[in-house]
Design a protein around this motif. Sequence first.
Motif, PDB file in Angstrom:
ATOM      1  N   VAL A 195       0.842  -1.195   0.000  1.00  0.00           N
ATOM      2  CA  VAL A 195       0.000   0.000   0.000  1.00  0.00           C
ATOM      3  C   VAL A 195       0.878   1.247   0.000  1.00  0.00           C
ATOM      4  O   VAL A 195       1.897   1.296   0.700  1.00  0.00           O
ATOM      5  N   ASP A 196       0.503   2.258  -0.775  1.00  0.00           N
ATOM      6  CA  ASP A 196       1.188   3.544  -0.741  1.00  0.00           C
ATOM      7  C   ASP A 196       0.702   4.289   0.503  1.00  0.00           C
ATOM      8  O   ASP A 196      -0.435   4.778   0.541  1.00  0.00           O
ATOM      9  N   LEU A 197       1.530   4.350   1.514  1.00  0.00           N
ATOM     10  CA  LEU A 197       1.133   4.918   2.802  1.00  0.00           C
ATOM     11  C   LEU A 197       0.894   6.426   2.727  1.00  0.00           C
ATOM     12  O   LEU A 197       0.269   7.000   3.618  1.00  0.00           O
ATOM     13  N   ARG A 198       1.361   7.063   1.667  1.00  0.00           N
ATOM     14  CA  ARG A 198       1.143   8.502   1.511  1.00  0.00           C
ATOM     15  C   ARG A 198      -0.318   8.824   1.226  1.00  0.00           C
ATOM     16  O   ARG A 198      -0.735   9.977   1.338  1.00  0.00           O
ATOM     17  N   THR A 199      -1.091   7.796   0.864  1.00  0.00           N
ATOM     18  CA  THR A 199      -2.515   8.015   0.607  1.00  0.00           C
ATOM     19  C   THR A 199      -3.341   7.954   1.889  1.00  0.00           C
ATOM     20  O   THR A 199      -4.527   8.276   1.867  1.00  0.00           O
ATOM     21  N   MET A 200      -2.725   7.523   2.997  1.00  0.00           N
ATOM     22  CA  MET A 200      -3.429   7.426   4.274  1.00  0.00           C
ATOM     23  C   MET A 200      -3.392   8.752   5.016  1.00  0.00           C
ATOM     24  O   MET A 200      -2.490   9.573   4.801  1.00  0.00           O
ATOM     25  N   ASP A 201      -4.355   8.951   5.889  1.00  0.00           N
ATOM     26  CA  ASP A 201      -4.336  10.108   6.766  1.00  0.00           C
ATOM     27  C   ASP A 201      -3.082  10.023   7.638  1.00  0.00           C
ATOM     28  O   ASP A 201      -2.808   8.991   8.258  1.00  0.00           O
ATOM     29  N   LYS A 202      -2.327  11.109   7.696  1.00  0.00           N
ATOM     30  CA  LYS A 202      -1.029  11.085   8.376  1.00  0.00           C
ATOM     31  C   LYS A 202      -1.169  10.767   9.866  1.00  0.00           C
ATOM     32  O   LYS A 202      -0.365  10.010  10.426  1.00  0.00           O
ATOM     33  N   GLU A 203      -2.177  11.329  10.521  1.00  0.00           N
ATOM     34  CA  GLU A 203      -2.361  11.080  11.959  1.00  0.00           C
ATOM     35  C   GLU A 203      -2.737   9.626  12.211  1.00  0.00           C
ATOM     36  O   GLU A 203      -2.260   9.002  13.170  1.00  0.00           O
ATOM     37  N   VAL A 204      -3.595   9.080  11.360  1.00  0.00           N
ATOM     38  CA  VAL A 204      -3.998   7.682  11.497  1.00  0.00           C
ATOM     39  C   VAL A 204      -2.795   6.764  11.290  1.00  0.00           C
ATOM     40  O   VAL A 204      -2.585   5.807  12.041  1.00  0.00           O
ATOM     41  N   LEU A 205      -1.982   7.065  10.265  1.00  0.00           N
ATOM     42  CA  LEU A 205      -0.793   6.263   9.994  1.00  0.00           C
ATOM     43  C   LEU A 205       0.172   6.299  11.174  1.00  0.00           C
ATOM     44  O   LEU A 205       0.714   5.265  11.576  1.00  0.00           O
ATOM     45  N   GLU A 206       0.366   7.476  11.750  1.00  0.00           N
ATOM     46  CA  GLU A 206       1.282   7.576  12.880  1.00  0.00           C
ATOM     47  C   GLU A 206       0.754   6.811  14.085  1.00  0.00           C
ATOM     48  O   GLU A 206       1.519   6.138  14.788  1.00  0.00           O
ATOM     49  N   GLU A 207      -0.540   6.877  14.329  1.00  0.00           N
ATOM     50  CA  GLU A 207      -1.133   6.115  15.442  1.00  0.00           C
ATOM     51  C   GLU A 207      -0.885   4.618  15.250  1.00  0.00           C
ATOM     52  O   GLU A 207      -0.537   3.901  16.197  1.00  0.00           O
ATOM     53  N   LYS A 208      -1.080   4.130  14.018  1.00  0.00           N
ATOM     54  CA  LYS A 208      -0.863   2.715  13.735  1.00  0.00           C
ATOM     55  C   LYS A 208       0.604   2.340  13.901  1.00  0.00           C
ATOM     56  O   LYS A 208       0.932   1.270  14.418  1.00  0.00           O
ATOM     57  N   ALA A 209       1.501   3.237  13.457  1.00  0.00           N
ATOM     58  CA  ALA A 209       2.934   2.967  13.572  1.00  0.00           C
ATOM     59  C   ALA A 209       3.372   2.923  15.033  1.00  0.00           C
ATOM     60  O   ALA A 209       4.145   2.053  15.440  1.00  0.00           O
ATOM     61  N   VAL A 210       2.890   3.852  15.827  1.00  0.00           N
ATOM     62  CA  VAL A 210       3.227   3.886  17.253  1.00  0.00           C
ATOM     63  C   VAL A 210       2.720   2.623  17.941  1.00  0.00           C
ATOM     64  O   VAL A 210       3.427   1.999  18.746  1.00  0.00           O
ATOM     65  N   GLU A 211       1.491   2.237  17.616  1.00  0.00           N
ATOM     66  CA  GLU A 211       0.927   1.015  18.197  1.00  0.00           C
ATOM     67  C   GLU A 211       1.785  -0.199  17.834  1.00  0.00           C
ATOM     68  O   GLU A 211       2.055  -1.061  18.676  1.00  0.00           O
ATOM     69  N   ALA A 212       2.218  -0.253  16.580  1.00  0.00           N
ATOM     70  CA  ALA A 212       3.035  -1.376  16.124  1.00  0.00           C
ATOM     71  C   ALA A 212       4.387  -1.393  16.828  1.00  0.00           C
ATOM     72  O   ALA A 212       4.881  -2.456  17.235  1.00  0.00           O
ATOM     73  N   TYR A 213       5.006  -0.225  16.977  1.00  0.00           N
ATOM     74  CA  TYR A 213       6.308  -0.147  17.646  1.00  0.00           C
ATOM     75  C   TYR A 213       6.193  -0.556  19.119  1.00  0.00           C
ATOM     76  O   TYR A 213       7.062  -1.248  19.650  1.00  0.00           O
ATOM     77  N   LYS A 214       5.131  -0.129  19.767  1.00  0.00           N
ATOM     78  CA  LYS A 214       4.928  -0.509  21.162  1.00  0.00           C
ATOM     79  C   LYS A 214       4.722  -2.016  21.283  1.00  0.00           C
ATOM     80  O   LYS A 214       5.232  -2.666  22.208  1.00  0.00           O
TER      81      LYS A 214
END
Length: 334
Positions: A195-214
């Motif tokens: 998936v091209d992550l640039r098409t996602m809402d930036k705040e939503v993407l960051e929330e998902k990334a933070v959740e994944a890192y945790k």
Amino acid sequence: MKNLLILFFFVTMSCQTTTNKMIKAPITESNPTAITAGNALSIKEKMIKHFPKEPLYYVYMDHEQCFFEILVNDIPAFRYFQDGGIMSPVLLNNFIAKSGKQKLTYRLYPHNEREQGEGFKELTPYTRFNLTLYSRDNADTLTSFDKQVKVLEHVNPKKEDGKTFIGAGLPYYEYTVEFNANVPYEQSPSLDAAVDLRTMDKEVLEEKAVEAYKYFGKLVGEKNKDQYFSLVFNSDMRQLQSEYYTPEHLKENGKDDLFYFDTPSFKLEPLENYAMKIYGDGKLVCLEHRSTDTRLRGRSSIWGKYNAEEGGVRVRFLRILLYIPKGKDTFEIW
């Protein structure tokens, strides 16, 4: 009334069970078979293919008065934020997915911190960054440097006077060159199917990334070896295959992975002061330190400290790049 209570209990439990089934981990895997800490090494050894010709691509850098980063196909390959020069080559194969045209980008930053003398806020007129790209066959272990082939030589651009670095006075300079690679493998899965992550809402993407890192940090912190080896398996295989690992090299690699679980003093630091970065032409995301401290700058936000055998406290960084395969809604580790 009793029957109604039983029915209510059954419906409630069914709903809870359904809800629990719907909960997904923020990082999943798509391995060819079930991977554990116990079988990962033997499965890797069986899956790695060897070829009559096994080309390796690597670069040497000649630099002065700058820190730098190297990216291959917009994927971070190497960073150097230290005083002094680097003599060792940087191997690029892990970032070459298949034969064809490749992009090599370097990013230069001023020496804002130095062990001796004052730092610079801008790139100086005397900044230098030249690189030479070579290729050789992996089998040429004894005569590797005699048989290496020069693929590309780049000298950083100068101003009209022929002496002054073209990026002098800038806080940052970037340049991209292209080269053709011919490799006998093709990495799978491919970022073409991400998936091209640039098409996602930036705040939503960051929330998902933070959740994944945790989530990933928790696995390491709780010493969950099986889940760790399962999640990093495809990422490991990408590097091991592209660098044509032998069984001997595999064993050394396996010992390194076990470090996080076999070192009692290793403790992860809190996930904080991070910045979300997107790489891989929009297909990869990670969290990096915001700090300008050269020891942390650009490093992964998953890191920990441990007591070294030779004394003192050391640190280790666990860098993961995340992507979402098309048709899925969870991350996998690239």
